[in-house]
Design an enzyme around this catalytic site. Structure first.
Site, mmCIF file in Angstrom:
data_model
loop_
_atom_site.group_PDB
_atom_site.id
_atom_site.type_symbol
_atom_site.label_atom_id
_atom_site.label_comp_id
_atom_site.label_asym_id
_atom_site.label_seq_id
_atom_site.Cartn_x
_atom_site.Cartn_y
_atom_site.Cartn_z
ATOM 1 C CD GLU A 224 -5.225 43.849 46.835
ATOM 2 O OE1 GLU A 224 -4.497 43.194 48.782
ATOM 3 O OE2 GLU A 224 -6.489 43.723 46.879
ATOM 4 C CB ILE B 115 -1.700 42.727 42.615
ATOM 5 C CG1 ILE B 115 -3.211 42.841 42.788
ATOM 6 C CG2 ILE B 115 -1.056 41.421 42.796
ATOM 7 C CD1 ILE B 115 -3.482 42.932 44.175
ATOM 8 C CG ASP C 195 -9.778 45.896 27.466
ATOM 9 O OD1 ASP C 195 -9.699 44.880 26.462
ATOM 10 O OD2 ASP C 195 -9.680 46.636 27.679
#
Length: 281
Positions: free
Chosen positions: A81, A83, A187
């Site tokens: 999706e 953002i 990370d």
């Protein structure tokens, strides 16, 4: 295949338009579909499992924290999706709370179900070894791996190589035996968190089960995290008083990785971490 073909195959939609997005590691596009949906597509020309595994990590993290929804993945592409980044005045405190919640996920052993990558660098995760001692895992599968890689890449001298290998003798005093495996982002720098209107979205992980402090140590390296972040984290899941002592040990892994990826500009950071490690008098 083209991005249009990936979209048609997985989402059964036609592409209205697309726009290239820079990610550093993969080709990527923002794509508008004919059903008024907007998606993000990472893709690669060479067949590999990497984008499939990245989707699996996002799904795992997404059980606890906000991540982009995985719409489809295969050996060539990952569709997420889109953002929309917006201002969120509560972003820092929400980031701290969500990370603390993530770190409360545990399992009996350190490592992960598959090897992955941190940036361009392979990150071995002790597949099937059932290691329950953090010092052993962190040395063998994090520090020693990166130190050997730096030597092979001719980025450290023979003397520096021996100095870095000597860190192994410090681990029993720095790393407590009762450290429990926590699910990590892996990370966690500011570029891997997007500001949604109502909450953060965590992206581009290098997940595994390890000591939660290594996620926190990385947040001190490149900025982007305020006192609100640390305060909300500690209120939700307080850190050990020994965190500051261990911070250079955990920064070292990430600086070694940057040394191996980007070269000698990170050499001084690596050796600074080595020189600031707590040592018994």
């Amino acid at each position: 295949m083209s991005v249009e073909a990936y979209i048609k195959q997985h989402l059964k939609q036609a592409v209205v338009r697309k726009e290239s997005v820079s990610t550093g590691l993969f080709l990527a596009d923002k794509v508008w579909l004919d059903n008024n949906q907007t998606v993000f597509v990472k893709h690669q020309a060479r067949k590999s499992q990497q984008l499939i595994l990245e989707g699996q990590e996002l799904n795992l993290l997404g059980k606890t924290i906000h991540t982009p929804k995985v719409l489809a993945s295969d050996e060539y592409c990952l569709i997420l999706e889109w953002i929309e980044v917006k201002h969120n005045p509560n972003l820092q405190s929400q980031m701290g709370v969500e990370l603390a919640q993530l770190h409360q996920n545990t399992q009996p052993f350190f490592g992960f179900d598959f090897d992955n990558k941190i940036g361009h660098t392979p990150q071995p995760n002790a597949l099937g070894e059932k290691i329950d001692n953090w010092a052993q895992f962190y040395w063998q599968y994090r520090l020693q791996y990166q130190i050997n890689l730096a030597k092979d890449n001719h980025l450290i001298s023979e003397q520096e190589y021996r100095q870095l290998l000597s860190i192994k003798t410090l681990l029993p005093t720095l790393l407590d035996d009762d450290i429990q495996p926590a699910l990590l982002h892996g990370d966690l720098w500011s570029g891997n968190i997007l500001s949604g209107e109502n909450n953060p979205y965590f992206i581009d992980s290098a997940s595994y089960y390890g000591h939660r402090e290594i996620d926190l140590a990385l947040t001190f390296m490149f900025g982007g995290f305020s006192s609100e972040f640390y305060d909300s984290y500690n209120k939700t899941y307080p850190l050990s008083k020994r965190f500051d002592d261990r911070k250079p040990l955990y920064m070292l892994y990430h600086y070694l990785n940057h040394l191996n990826i980007f070269g000698s500009s990170y050499h001084k950071n690596v050796m600074h971490c080595y020189n600031t490690l707590p040592r018994e008098n």
